[in-house]
Design a protein around this motif. Structure first.
Motif: not given
Length: 150
Positions: A28-45
């Motif tokens: 397995y490769s090292a785990t990479t964090t994907i940044t720039g994500c957005v939470l919406s709909s009361g943090n359910t999406v």
């Protein structure tokens, strides 16, 4: 990439991770964090931007894979016991025709019963009843002595 939290839960963090599996080497490769994500709909999406991921070539007996994961969930205390609740993850893949996108189900199963220890009302009331009887007995003794000396 979009994650939809199961009912009675919310995402804790506006980020996701990706890790690849190399079928040729079995590593397995090292785990990479994907940044720039957005939470919406009361943090359910949780919606994450396009991310470039290089998946190693597959072997003759196993398929190399990219694993995308959302951060941990907070489960509401109102979630029903002993129930499986599901959400989804939708991935749109472009470029390499061997890598396809799609929607997968994500979810969790709640505990069979409450994990918070509770004091039985009868057992909890026992010490209280004993303390009340002692206090009442002391009051009666004092009351009688006062009446006898007067």
């Amino acid at each position: 990439m979009t994650f939809n939290a199961p009912q009675f839960s919310t995402f804790n963090l506006a980020a996701a991770t990706v890790q690849t599996f190399d079928a040729t080497t079995g590593t397995y490769s090292a785990t990479t964090t994907i940044t720039g994500c957005v939470l919406s709909s009361g943090n359910t999406v949780l919606t994450c931007p396009a991310t470039s991921v290089t998946v190693p070539a597959s072997s003759a007996t196993a398929t190399s894979t990219a694993y995308f994961s959302a951060p941990s969930l907070t489960i509401s205390s109102s979630a029903p016991y002993n129930t499986t609740l599901t959400g989804s993850e939708t991935l749109t893949a472009t470029g390499n025709p061997e890598m396809g996108g799609g929607t997968v189900t994500v979810g969790y199963t709640t505990a069979a019963s409450a994990s918070t220890p509770m004091i039985d009302p009868i057992a909890g009331g026992g010490p209280l009843a004993g303390a009340s009887a002692i206090a009442g007995g002391v009051w009666l003794v004092r009351k009688r002595r006062t009446a006898a000396t007067a």
